[in-house]
Motif scaffolding. Structure first.
Motif, PDB file in Angstrom:
ATOM      1  N   VAL A  75      44.261  40.092 -43.955  1.00  0.00           N
ATOM      2  CA  VAL A  75      45.687  39.218 -44.310  1.00  0.00           C
ATOM      3  C   VAL A  75      45.290  38.577 -45.567  1.00  0.00           C
ATOM      4  CG1 VAL A  75      46.393  39.002 -41.852  1.00  0.00           C
ATOM      5  CG2 VAL A  75      45.135  37.435 -42.918  1.00  0.00           C
ATOM      6  N   GLY A  76      44.261  38.620 -46.271  1.00  0.00           N
ATOM      7  CA  GLY A  76      44.148  37.802 -47.721  1.00  0.00           C
ATOM      8  C   GLY A  76      43.437  36.669 -47.570  1.00  0.00           C
ATOM      9  N   LEU A  77      42.565  36.322 -46.579  1.00  0.00           N
ATOM     10  CA  LEU A  77      41.588  35.216 -46.696  1.00  0.00           C
ATOM     11  C   LEU A  77      40.348  35.541 -47.514  1.00  0.00           C
ATOM     12  CD1 LEU A  77      41.888  33.652 -43.052  1.00  0.00           C
ATOM     13  CD2 LEU A  77      42.794  32.518 -45.083  1.00  0.00           C
ATOM     14  N   ASP A  78      40.152  34.644 -48.492  1.00  0.00           N
ATOM     15  CA  ASP A  78      39.191  35.284 -49.298  1.00  0.00           C
ATOM     16  C   ASP A  78      37.864  34.271 -49.256  1.00  0.00           C
ATOM     17  OD1 ASP A  78      37.538  35.645 -51.684  1.00  0.00           O
ATOM     18  OD2 ASP A  78      39.324  34.859 -53.111  1.00  0.00           O
ATOM     19  N   PRO A  79      36.760  34.904 -48.908  1.00  0.00           N
ATOM     20  CA  PRO A  79      35.492  34.209 -48.945  1.00  0.00           C
ATOM     21  C   PRO A  79      35.005  33.436 -49.996  1.00  0.00           C
ATOM     22  CG  PRO A  79      35.123  36.717 -48.472  1.00  0.00           C
ATOM     23  CD  PRO A  79      36.525  36.471 -48.877  1.00  0.00           C
ATOM     24  N   GLU A  80      35.700  33.724 -51.072  1.00  0.00           N
ATOM     25  CA  GLU A  80      35.437  32.761 -52.383  1.00  0.00           C
ATOM     26  C   GLU A  80      36.061  31.455 -52.152  1.00  0.00           C
ATOM     27  OE1 GLU A  80      33.438  33.537 -55.027  1.00  0.00           O
ATOM     28  OE2 GLU A  80      32.874  35.232 -53.978  1.00  0.00           O
ATOM     29  N   LYS A  81      37.178  31.442 -51.291  1.00  0.00           N
ATOM     30  CA  LYS A  81      38.068  30.336 -51.322  1.00  0.00           C
ATOM     31  C   LYS A  81      37.990  29.670 -49.935  1.00  0.00           C
ATOM     32  CE  LYS A  81      41.028  31.336 -55.239  1.00  0.00           C
ATOM     33  NZ  LYS A  81      41.238  32.690 -55.457  1.00  0.00           N
ATOM     34  N   THR A  82      37.629  30.470 -49.055  1.00  0.00           N
ATOM     35  CA  THR A  82      37.783  29.706 -47.549  1.00  0.00           C
ATOM     36  C   THR A  82      36.331  30.180 -46.916  1.00  0.00           C
ATOM     37  OG1 THR A  82      40.042  30.517 -47.202  1.00  0.00           O
ATOM     38  CG2 THR A  82      38.657  30.476 -45.324  1.00  0.00           C
ATOM     39  N   THR A  83      35.716  28.920 -46.351  1.00  0.00           N
ATOM     40  CA  THR A  83      34.663  28.962 -45.634  1.00  0.00           C
ATOM     41  C   THR A  83      34.735  29.699 -44.176  1.00  0.00           C
ATOM     42  OG1 THR A  83      33.593  27.330 -47.056  1.00  0.00           O
ATOM     43  CG2 THR A  83      32.566  28.022 -45.371  1.00  0.00           C
ATOM     44  N   PHE A  84      34.103  30.659 -43.739  1.00  0.00           N
ATOM     45  CA  PHE A  84      34.068  31.102 -42.412  1.00  0.00           C
ATOM     46  C   PHE A  84      32.986  30.713 -41.759  1.00  0.00           C
ATOM     47  CE2 PHE A  84      36.517  34.114 -44.925  1.00  0.00           C
ATOM     48  CZ  PHE A  84      37.763  34.377 -44.481  1.00  0.00           C
ATOM     49  N   CYS A  85      33.111  30.126 -40.618  1.00  0.00           N
ATOM     50  CA  CYS A  85      31.880  29.768 -39.669  1.00  0.00           C
ATOM     51  C   CYS A  85      31.925  30.011 -38.205  1.00  0.00           C
ATOM     52  CB  CYS A  85      31.614  28.272 -39.974  1.00  0.00           C
ATOM     53  SG  CYS A  85      33.069  27.309 -39.815  1.00  0.00           S
ATOM     54  N   LEU A  86      30.786  30.120 -37.650  1.00  0.00           N
ATOM     55  CA  LEU A  86      30.840  30.498 -36.430  1.00  0.00           C
ATOM     56  C   LEU A  86      30.583  29.166 -35.300  1.00  0.00           C
ATOM     57  CD1 LEU A  86      30.916  32.909 -34.098  1.00  0.00           C
ATOM     58  CD2 LEU A  86      28.425  33.052 -34.503  1.00  0.00           C
ATOM     59  N   GLN A  87      31.169  29.041 -34.409  1.00  0.00           N
ATOM     60  CA  GLN A  87      30.974  27.585 -33.571  1.00  0.00           C
ATOM     61  C   GLN A  87      29.669  27.651 -32.930  1.00  0.00           C
ATOM     62  OE1 GLN A  87      33.842  27.482 -30.155  1.00  0.00           O
ATOM     63  NE2 GLN A  87      34.160  25.185 -30.816  1.00  0.00           N
ATOM     64  N   SER A  88      29.461  28.730 -32.343  1.00  0.00           N
ATOM     65  CA  SER A  88      28.027  28.660 -31.743  1.00  0.00           C
ATOM     66  C   SER A  88      27.060  28.354 -32.477  1.00  0.00           C
ATOM     67  CB  SER A  88      27.999  29.861 -30.758  1.00  0.00           C
ATOM     68  OG  SER A  88      27.732  30.995 -31.477  1.00  0.00           O
ATOM     69  N   ALA A  89      26.935  28.729 -33.735  1.00  0.00           N
ATOM     70  CA  ALA A  89      26.011  28.495 -34.785  1.00  0.00           C
ATOM     71  C   ALA A  89      25.711  27.203 -35.372  1.00  0.00           C
ATOM     72  CB  ALA A  89      25.764  29.678 -35.670  1.00  0.00           C
ATOM     73  N   LEU A  90      26.696  26.259 -34.884  1.00  0.00           N
ATOM     74  CA  LEU A  90      26.792  24.993 -35.387  1.00  0.00           C
ATOM     75  C   LEU A  90      26.442  23.848 -34.314  1.00  0.00           C
ATOM     76  CD1 LEU A  90      30.056  25.515 -37.608  1.00  0.00           C
ATOM     77  CD2 LEU A  90      27.719  25.352 -38.334  1.00  0.00           C
ATOM     78  N   PRO A  91      25.209  23.722 -34.232  1.00  0.00           N
ATOM     79  CA  PRO A  91      24.814  22.668 -33.222  1.00  0.00           C
ATOM     80  C   PRO A  91      25.533  21.273 -33.145  1.00  0.00           C
ATOM     81  CG  PRO A  91      22.937  23.531 -34.155  1.00  0.00           C
ATOM     82  CD  PRO A  91      24.006  24.016 -34.882  1.00  0.00           C
ATOM     83  N   ALA A  92      25.880  20.798 -34.228  1.00  0.00           N
ATOM     84  CA  ALA A  92      26.640  19.491 -34.439  1.00  0.00           C
ATOM     85  C   ALA A  92      27.798  19.305 -33.605  1.00  0.00           C
ATOM     86  CB  ALA A  92      26.782  19.165 -35.916  1.00  0.00           C
ATOM     87  N   LEU A  93      28.485  20.625 -33.401  1.00  0.00           N
ATOM     88  CA  LEU A  93      29.830  20.571 -32.797  1.00  0.00           C
ATOM     89  C   LEU A  93      29.541  20.214 -31.447  1.00  0.00           C
ATOM     90  CD1 LEU A  93      31.588  23.596 -34.385  1.00  0.00           C
ATOM     91  CD2 LEU A  93      31.561  21.204 -35.073  1.00  0.00           C
ATOM     92  N   ALA A  94      28.342  20.890 -30.768  1.00  0.00           N
ATOM     93  CA  ALA A  94      28.162  20.710 -29.248  1.00  0.00           C
ATOM     94  C   ALA A  94      27.673  19.188 -29.229  1.00  0.00           C
ATOM     95  CB  ALA A  94      27.084  21.374 -28.927  1.00  0.00           C
ATOM     96  N   GLU A  95      26.831  18.611 -30.125  1.00  0.00           N
ATOM     97  CA  GLU A  95      26.511  17.058 -29.976  1.00  0.00           C
ATOM     98  C   GLU A  95      27.586  16.219 -30.046  1.00  0.00           C
ATOM     99  OE1 GLU A  95      23.014  15.746 -32.180  1.00  0.00           O
ATOM    100  OE2 GLU A  95      22.982  17.746 -32.935  1.00  0.00           O
ATOM    101  N   LEU A  96      28.503  16.504 -31.055  1.00  0.00           N
ATOM    102  CA  LEU A  96      29.808  15.642 -30.956  1.00  0.00           C
ATOM    103  C   LEU A  96      30.745  15.685 -29.857  1.00  0.00           C
ATOM    104  CD1 LEU A  96      31.516  16.096 -34.549  1.00  0.00           C
ATOM    105  CD2 LEU A  96      30.515  13.986 -33.668  1.00  0.00           C
ATOM    106  N   THR A  97      30.722  16.967 -29.373  1.00  0.00           N
ATOM    107  CA  THR A  97      31.456  16.948 -27.973  1.00  0.00           C
ATOM    108  C   THR A  97      30.712  16.084 -26.877  1.00  0.00           C
ATOM    109  OG1 THR A  97      31.832  19.434 -28.558  1.00  0.00           O
ATOM    110  CG2 THR A  97      32.241  18.769 -26.198  1.00  0.00           C
ATOM    111  N   MET A  98      29.395  16.191 -26.992  1.00  0.00           N
ATOM    112  CA  MET A  98      28.841  15.260 -25.944  1.00  0.00           C
ATOM    113  C   MET A  98      29.021  13.910 -25.988  1.00  0.00           C
ATOM    114  SD  MET A  98      27.158  16.941 -23.569  1.00  0.00           S
ATOM    115  CE  MET A  98      25.908  15.983 -22.784  1.00  0.00           C
ATOM    116  N   LEU A  99      29.189  13.334 -27.408  1.00  0.00           N
ATOM    117  CA  LEU A  99      29.617  12.015 -27.640  1.00  0.00           C
ATOM    118  C   LEU A  99      30.917  11.831 -27.080  1.00  0.00           C
ATOM    119  CD1 LEU A  99      27.703  11.629 -31.047  1.00  0.00           C
ATOM    120  CD2 LEU A  99      26.923  10.557 -28.936  1.00  0.00           C
TER     121      LEU A  99
END
Ligand code: TRP
Length: 338
Positions: A75-99
């Protein structure tokens, strides 16, 4: 809201439970494509959130990660302009959820209208997974980990943003300083696109949607089956445009707004048949989706490229999110042992 001058940090995302459809397109994808040029945009593939109601089928979630990546790029999202990331590979997200889980009450989560609706719709009753119940808290973790101030989402996600801001205020008052940023939702040009059958919610599980990868034949079949005005029996009869899916979709997708306005007036007066309206819609959907489908076909043939793009973005996101969780822990007085 306006998204003028000041560049903002954007975080938004999708559950990879299936390929994306036109509801996602008008609800949020279209906005993201426009916003990526002037803002710092992160797009999260929320695989952990996808598991909250697919716990017994992790393969389905895994399989759909490259599918969603292909949709994004097509649809036109451009990896040079948008950073794509995967939730399960970001442990900080799980830690924040616990807090955050410690500053949100069970009754508050139970009152979240989106969660309430989804629980009723999925008929969980006693089999409701704990993870599903708390997914709004995990979503608040997603948003705040990136310090996002703007969240482009479909209208059904507004209660999530409200809940996120409550967490932000609670945490900030606990810390005695405005460490976390509150955020604003940005809903799409069409707040909610009705399903083909006229139901308010469009979803793959209801089978009332159209995928971004739809072929011309699938487009025509969907438009043919579309709910119109059941009282409009003869072409000469006056017809209703409210609740008529063909017109909601023409409003959402047809580039010529004055033509659509004329068609509506003609339909309401009588003399314009469903068949012609549907022909017009078919043509505009085919024009919109043909290039998307072609780009998507090329992309999906390169799964390594898609996963590599996701990996590169995830590495960048890991730094950003870890910094937030470390700062928060430090402010809470928890020892940092890294
Ligand atoms: N709940 C969102 C959806 O179902 C997906 C999502 C996960 C999300 N985390 C997010 C959206 C953070 C915006 C911001 O579509």
């Amino acid at each position: 809201m306006s998204t003028d001058s000041q560049p903002q940090t954007i975080l938004t995302g999708d559950r990879p439970t299936g390929a994306l459809h036109l509801g996602h397109y008008v609800g949020s994808l279209q906005q993201r494509v426009a916003l990526q040029h002037h803002h710092r945009q992160f797009v999260l593939i929320a695989d952990l959130q996808g598991l909250t109601d697919n716990g017994s089928d992790p393969a389905k979630i895994a399989r759909n990660i490259p599918q969603v990546m292909a949709d994004y790029l097509a649809v036109g999202l451009d990896p040079e302009k948008t950073t794509f990331c995967l939730q399960s590979a970001l442990p900080a997200l799980a830690e924040l959820t616990m807090l955050y889980m410690n500053i949100v009450t069970v009754s508050r989560v139970e009152r979240n209208p989106t969660v309430k609706n989804e629980i009723a719709q999925k008929g969980f009753s006693r089999s409701l997974p704990v993870g599903f119940m708390v997914y709004p808290i995990s979503q608040a973790a997603d948003i705040t980990a990136f310090n996002a101030t703007l969240v482009p989402v479909g209208g059904d996600q507004l209660p999530m943003i409200e809940q996120t801001n409550e967490i932000v205020h609670k945490m900030n008052s606990l810390l005695g300083k405005p460490l976390l940023h509150s955020c604003q939702a940005l809903t799409g040009s069409t707040d909610r696109l009705p399903g083909i059958d006229g139901q308010a919610k469009m979803s793959k599980s209801l089978g009332n949607t159209l995928l971004l990868s739809a072929s011309d034949e699938e487009i025509c079949r969907a438009v043919h089956a579309m709910y119109t005005d059941p009282g409009h029996l003869r072409v000469s009869d006056p017809g209703k445009v409210e609740g008529n899916v063909v017109f909601s979709w023409l409003d959402a997708f047809h580039p010529d707004k004055s033509l659509v306005a004329e068609m509506k007036a003609h339909y309401q007066r009588g003399g314009l048949g469903d068949r012609l309206c549907k022909k017009e819609l078919e043509a505009c959907l085919i024009a919109l989706l043909t290039p998307v489908r072609e780009r998507r076909a090329t992309l999906i043939a390169e799964p390594d490229y898609l996963m590599q793009t996701l990996k590169a973005g995830t590495q960048r996101a890991r730094e950003v999110t870890q910094r937030t969780v470390d700062t928060l822990k430090r402010e809470l007085g928890l020892p940092i042992m890294g």
